[in-house]
Design an enzyme around this catalytic site. Structure first.
Site, PDB file in Angstrom:
ATOM      1  N   ARG A  15       1.475  24.316  -8.278  1.00  0.00           N
ATOM      2  CA  ARG A  15       1.056  25.780  -7.498  1.00  0.00           C
ATOM      3  C   ARG A  15      -0.435  26.176  -8.199  1.00  0.00           C
ATOM      4  NH1 ARG A  15      -0.867  30.510  -9.023  1.00  0.00           N
ATOM      5  NH2 ARG A  15       0.868  30.830 -10.375  1.00  0.00           N
ATOM      6  N   HIS A 207       2.163  33.354 -19.583  1.00  0.00           N
ATOM      7  CA  HIS A 207       1.445  32.290 -18.729  1.00  0.00           C
ATOM      8  C   HIS A 207      -0.046  32.395 -19.241  1.00  0.00           C
ATOM      9  CE1 HIS A 207       0.361  30.905 -14.423  1.00  0.00           C
ATOM     10  NE2 HIS A 207      -0.637  31.391 -14.766  1.00  0.00           N
ATOM     11  N   HIS A 209      -3.739  30.678 -19.544  1.00  0.00           N
ATOM     12  CA  HIS A 209      -4.911  29.732 -19.205  1.00  0.00           C
ATOM     13  C   HIS A 209      -5.696  29.427 -20.523  1.00  0.00           C
ATOM     14  CE1 HIS A 209      -4.502  29.709 -14.747  1.00  0.00           C
ATOM     15  NE2 HIS A 209      -3.885  30.623 -14.983  1.00  0.00           N
ATOM     16  N   CYS A 240      -7.649  30.239 -10.970  1.00  0.00           N
ATOM     17  CA  CYS A 240      -7.344  31.002  -9.621  1.00  0.00           C
ATOM     18  C   CYS A 240      -8.737  31.195  -8.844  1.00  0.00           C
ATOM     19  CB  CYS A 240      -6.838  32.612  -9.908  1.00  0.00           C
ATOM     20  SG  CYS A 240      -6.660  33.683  -8.839  1.00  0.00           S
ATOM     21  N   ASN A 249      -4.682  26.092 -16.625  1.00  0.00           N
ATOM     22  CA  ASN A 249      -3.550  26.466 -17.351  1.00  0.00           C
ATOM     23  C   ASN A 249      -3.382  25.764 -18.704  1.00  0.00           C
ATOM     24  OD1 ASN A 249      -2.904  26.590 -14.220  1.00  0.00           O
ATOM     25  ND2 ASN A 249      -1.472  28.169 -15.412  1.00  0.00           N
TER      26      ASN A 249
HETATM   27  P1  HMG Z   1      -4.633  40.203   4.204  1.00  0.00           P
HETATM   28  O1  HMG Z   1      -5.975  39.492   4.822  1.00  0.00           O
HETATM   29  O2  HMG Z   1      -5.241  41.705   3.505  1.00  0.00           O
HETATM   30  O3  HMG Z   1      -3.592  40.310   4.966  1.00  0.00           O
HETATM   31  O4  HMG Z   1      -4.502  39.391   2.851  1.00  0.00           O
HETATM   32  P2  HMG Z   1      -2.970  40.755   6.163  1.00  0.00           P
HETATM   33  O5  HMG Z   1      -1.707  41.513   6.019  1.00  0.00           O
HETATM   34  O6  HMG Z   1      -4.147  41.933   6.698  1.00  0.00           O
HETATM   35  O7  HMG Z   1      -2.869  39.680   7.454  1.00  0.00           O
HETATM   36  C1  HMG Z   1      -3.885  39.115   7.649  1.00  0.00           C
HETATM   37  C2  HMG Z   1      -3.670  37.576   8.141  1.00  0.00           C
HETATM   38  O8  HMG Z   1      -2.837  36.816   7.054  1.00  0.00           O
HETATM   39  C3  HMG Z   1      -2.756  37.708   9.265  1.00  0.00           C
HETATM   40  O9  HMG Z   1      -2.656  36.495   9.986  1.00  0.00           O
HETATM   41  C4  HMG Z   1      -1.373  37.414   8.677  1.00  0.00           C
HETATM   42  O10 HMG Z   1      -0.412  37.138   9.503  1.00  0.00           O
HETATM   43  C5  HMG Z   1      -1.639  36.520   7.443  1.00  0.00           C
HETATM   44  P3  HMG Z   1      -3.847  36.631  11.374  1.00  0.00           P
HETATM   45  O11 HMG Z   1      -3.075  37.682  12.156  1.00  0.00           O
HETATM   46  O12 HMG Z   1      -5.222  36.963  11.027  1.00  0.00           O
HETATM   47  O13 HMG Z   1      -3.877  35.151  11.899  1.00  0.00           O
HETATM   48  N1  HMG Z   1      -0.669  36.523   6.402  1.00  0.00           N
HETATM   49  C6  HMG Z   1       0.022  35.462   5.961  1.00  0.00           C
HETATM   50  N2  HMG Z   1      -0.099  34.300   5.984  1.00  0.00           N
HETATM   51  C7  HMG Z   1       0.784  33.242   5.633  1.00  0.00           C
HETATM   52  N3  HMG Z   1       1.325  33.827   4.556  1.00  0.00           N
HETATM   53  C8  HMG Z   1       1.593  34.948   4.288  1.00  0.00           C
HETATM   54  C9  HMG Z   1       0.509  35.871   5.013  1.00  0.00           C
HETATM   55  N4  HMG Z   1       0.527  37.188   4.831  1.00  0.00           N
HETATM   56  C10 HMG Z   1      -0.233  37.647   5.689  1.00  0.00           C
HETATM   57  N5  HMG Z   1       2.270  35.506   2.971  1.00  0.00           N
HETATM   58  C11 HMG Z   1      -2.787  38.206   1.295  1.00  0.00           C
HETATM   59  C12 HMG Z   1      -3.413  39.816   1.877  1.00  0.00           C
HETATM   60  C13 HMG Z   1      -2.012  38.979   0.279  1.00  0.00           C
HETATM   61  C14 HMG Z   1      -2.034  37.895   2.270  1.00  0.00           C
HETATM   62  C15 HMG Z   1      -3.953  37.655   0.928  1.00  0.00           C
HETATM   63  O14 HMG Z   1      -4.679  38.321   0.079  1.00  0.00           O
HETATM   64  C16 HMG Z   1      -3.498  36.400  -0.105  1.00  0.00           C
HETATM   65  O15 HMG Z   1      -2.685  35.536   0.782  1.00  0.00           O
HETATM   66  N6  HMG Z   1      -3.773  36.432  -1.187  1.00  0.00           N
HETATM   67  C17 HMG Z   1      -3.355  35.239  -1.841  1.00  0.00           C
HETATM   68  C18 HMG Z   1      -4.364  35.004  -3.008  1.00  0.00           C
HETATM   69  C19 HMG Z   1      -3.672  34.082  -3.972  1.00  0.00           C
HETATM   70  O16 HMG Z   1      -2.919  32.987  -3.456  1.00  0.00           O
HETATM   71  N7  HMG Z   1      -4.218  33.901  -5.286  1.00  0.00           N
HETATM   72  C20 HMG Z   1      -4.125  32.921  -6.093  1.00  0.00           C
HETATM   73  C21 HMG Z   1      -2.426  33.135  -6.649  1.00  0.00           C
HETATM   74  S1  HMG Z   1      -2.210  34.194  -8.022  1.00  0.00           S
HETATM   75  C22 HMG Z   1      -2.813  33.658  -9.521  1.00  0.00           C
HETATM   76  O17 HMG Z   1      -3.392  32.283  -9.364  1.00  0.00           O
HETATM   77  C23 HMG Z   1      -2.527  34.331 -10.418  1.00  0.00           C
HETATM   78  C24 HMG Z   1      -1.201  33.644 -11.166  1.00  0.00           C
HETATM   79  O18 HMG Z   1      -1.158  32.221 -11.693  1.00  0.00           O
HETATM   80  C25 HMG Z   1      -0.963  34.422 -12.606  1.00  0.00           C
HETATM   81  C26 HMG Z   1      -2.249  34.565 -13.546  1.00  0.00           C
HETATM   82  O19 HMG Z   1      -2.875  33.442 -14.145  1.00  0.00           O
HETATM   83  O20 HMG Z   1      -2.830  35.520 -13.591  1.00  0.00           O
HETATM   84  C27 HMG Z   1       0.042  34.019 -10.508  1.00  0.00           C
HETATM   85 MG    MG Z   2      -2.460  31.336 -13.308  1.00  0.00          MG
END
Ligand code: HMG
Ligand code: MG
Length: 286
Positions: A15, A207, A209, A240, A249
């Protein structure tokens, strides 16, 4: 051997490791990686993220990855989810654990999830309800627990506050994250001193990096605090897309050897892990 020497490693390579890769990595490659990690003895693997494919295209095959990932006794397959939609899809695909992700930095919360910290907690409540209905554990990440790529240093009290909220809504484990890998062991120490006031240490994970090459020193500090669960990514992959400057990481193979050399025990066989590391090399070179 006392239990106090046993470390749980949460492998986040499939992931966190792959989400930042620019070229498409095939579903088959991801599944093979998960299989090799399980062969090496990893017992908790975050296999994919049910996030918006528009935001993170690399995770667009989340459904196929979760449905087809190797299942075996003693192995927990986890999915990162941002909201109820993601949680429902992850559960339908067979996720055995969910992970929600909050941030101690308001700016990072907006950049990464398009909402405030408080809104993210509200979004997680239905995720926790769904997980409870399916008897699934939920981990809560606290990104930017020490540093934010946009706001700079984050006060330890902010990491503690978000950790408390995540515990209150029912997360079983809190994973505090140095998202951009720029913390020092001293600052990790200050952050953990605060967080441990609110989170029982047996429910805490770290966690890290490894941007500045400090992650193992950070692990040592966390070990001194009693933390026994650490995240890492095979091959040191990772980053990210919404955290500029975040490099890989902490590499699982480095973590395993470091723990072995310092008298700790993991479930991982370093020799078998080499096959998984080798499998990541073509991704790392792209
Ligand atoms: P948004 O655009 O505000 O969402 O994004 P929305 O609710 O307004 O929906 C917009 C569209 O997204 C809609 O589709 C929804 O259906 C769809 P449309 O009508 O335009 O076709 N949607 C989804 N589709 C699939 N799966 C879903 C989903 N939710 C809504 N779950 C949202 C808000 C949170 C969805 C967006 O910002 C997002 O997906 N962000 C993820 C970012 C991400 O993955 N970042 C990396 C992971 S975090 C990380 O790496 C940190 C970590 O490792 C710890 C660290 O190191 O700090 C964990
Ligand atoms: Mg991370």
């Amino acid at each position: 051997m006392t239990d106090d020497r046993i470390i749980t490693i949460v492998e986040v390579g499939p992931r966190d490791g792959l989400q930042n890769e620019k070229d498409v990595i095939s579903t088959e490659d991801k599944l093979r990686l998960i299989e090799l990690l399980a062969d090496a003895g990893l017992t908790r693997i975050e296999v994919t993220a049910f996030v918006s494919p528009k935001w993170v295209p690399q995770m667009a095959d989340h459904d196929a990855v979760m449905r087809r990932a190797s299942r075996r006794p003693g192995l927990l397959l986890s999915a990162l989810v941002p909201n109820e939609k993601g949680a429902a899809a992850a559960i339908a695909a067979g996720a055995q654990e969910l992970a929600v992700f909050a941030s101690a930095s308001e700016t990072f919360a907006l950049k990464n999830t398009n909402c405030t910290i408080a809104e993210s907690i509200e979004r997680f409540k239905p995720v926790l309800a769904l997980a409870k209905a399916h008897a699934l554990p939920v981990r809560g990440y606290v990104s930017c627990a020490v540093d934010c790529p946009y706001e700079g240093a984050i006060p330890p009290s902010a990491a503690r506050g978000v950790s408390e909220r995540l515990l209150e809504i029912g997360c079983r484990e809190i994973a505090v994250a140095d998202t951009i890998g720029r913390a020092t062991p001293e600052r990790i120490d200050m952050m953990l001193k605060q967080v441990i006031k609110s989170v029982p240490v047996d429910q805490l994970a770290c966690h890290f990096h490894d941007t500045s090459g400090q992650a193992l020193a950070d692990v040592d500090v966390a070990l001194e605090h009693g933390v026994r669960t650490f995240d890492s990514a095979v091959g040191g992959l990772g980053g990210c897309p919404y955290a500029p400057g975040a490099a890989g990481n902490l590499a699982t193979e480095r973590l395993v050897l470091h723990l072995q050399h310092t008298g700790f025990v993991t479930s991982v066989d370093p020799a078998k892990l080499r096959a998984a590391v080798a499998h990541t090399l073509p991704f790392a070179r792209r």
